[in-house]
Scaffold this motif. Structure first.
Motif, PDB file in Angstrom:
ATOM      1  N   LEU A  40      10.878  12.903  15.866  1.00 29.88           N
ATOM      2  CA  LEU A  40      11.798  12.293  16.823  1.00 29.88           C
ATOM      3  C   LEU A  40      12.191  10.917  16.315  1.00 29.88           C
ATOM      4  O   LEU A  40      11.342  10.134  15.898  1.00 29.88           O
ATOM      5  CB  LEU A  40      11.129  12.188  18.196  1.00 29.88           C
ATOM      6  N   ILE A  68      12.941   6.285  27.374  1.00 27.68           N
ATOM      7  CA  ILE A  68      12.180   6.570  26.160  1.00 27.68           C
ATOM      8  C   ILE A  68      12.152   5.293  25.345  1.00 27.68           C
ATOM      9  O   ILE A  68      13.187   4.681  25.087  1.00 27.68           O
ATOM     10  CB  ILE A  68      12.807   7.718  25.358  1.00 27.68           C
ATOM     11  N   PHE A  77       7.718   8.532  26.274  1.00 31.79           N
ATOM     12  CA  PHE A  77       8.609   9.097  27.273  1.00 31.79           C
ATOM     13  C   PHE A  77       8.035   8.708  28.632  1.00 31.79           C
ATOM     14  O   PHE A  77       6.908   9.078  28.952  1.00 31.79           O
ATOM     15  CB  PHE A  77       8.633  10.620  27.109  1.00 31.79           C
ATOM     16  N   ILE A  86       5.426  11.246  22.398  1.00 33.07           N
ATOM     17  CA  ILE A  86       6.165  12.372  21.821  1.00 33.07           C
ATOM     18  C   ILE A  86       6.398  12.087  20.345  1.00 33.07           C
ATOM     19  O   ILE A  86       6.790  10.980  19.979  1.00 33.07           O
ATOM     20  CB  ILE A  86       7.521  12.563  22.531  1.00 33.07           C
ATOM     21  N   LEU A  92      10.328  16.783  22.893  1.00 36.87           N
ATOM     22  CA  LEU A  92      11.235  16.133  23.828  1.00 36.87           C
ATOM     23  C   LEU A  92      12.061  17.176  24.570  1.00 36.87           C
ATOM     24  O   LEU A  92      12.197  17.122  25.795  1.00 36.87           O
ATOM     25  CB  LEU A  92      12.161  15.149  23.098  1.00 36.87           C
ATOM     26  N   TYR A  96      11.697  17.636  28.608  1.00 34.99           N
ATOM     27  CA  TYR A  96      12.894  17.389  29.421  1.00 34.99           C
ATOM     28  C   TYR A  96      13.242  18.627  30.241  1.00 34.99           C
ATOM     29  O   TYR A  96      13.532  18.540  31.435  1.00 34.99           O
ATOM     30  CB  TYR A  96      14.068  16.979  28.518  1.00 34.99           C
TER      31      TYR A  96
END
Length: 108
Positions: A40, A68, A77, A86, A92, A96
């Motif tokens: 990420l 975030i 997060f 994360i 993610l 979500y």
């Protein structure tokens, strides 16, 4: 990476020699032997239409209704007063979806 971590719609690298990410399109596709998670990054948060602001010297991204934060090479997060660390794009996406019942989509 294990198949149980992935859902249809998750982004992954098919193998380390292929530079472009791919989207999982079918359960039949999920042979995780050659799949690698995508780290990420701020680039990915912007792709998911995250709005960025700088607070206390650190970037905060807003993916409605969540925040975030990238802080000292960690991605946190925030859900209310709690945070979840994360590391990968598919994490993610899955978190979500679990919280909103909506997919994160890439904005072009």
């Amino acid at each position: 990476m294990e198949a149980k971590e992935l859902r249809i719609g998750n982004w992954v690298y098919p193998d380390m020699s292929y530079p472009d990410p791919v989207k999982v399109c079918s359960k039949d596709f999920i042979n995780t032997e050659h799949l690698n998670p995508i780290p990420l990054s701020e680039k990915w948060l912007l792709k998911f239409d995250g709005n960025c602001t700088i607070m206390k010297g650190y970037p905060i991204y807003f993916l409605n209704p969540f925040n975030i934060e990238f802080y000292e090479l960690k991605c946190l997060f925030y859900i209310g007063n709690r945070s979840v660390k994360i590391k990968h794009v598919h994490e993610l996406q899955n978190l979500y979806y679990a919280l909103t019942n909506q997919e994160l989509t890439i904005k072009y």
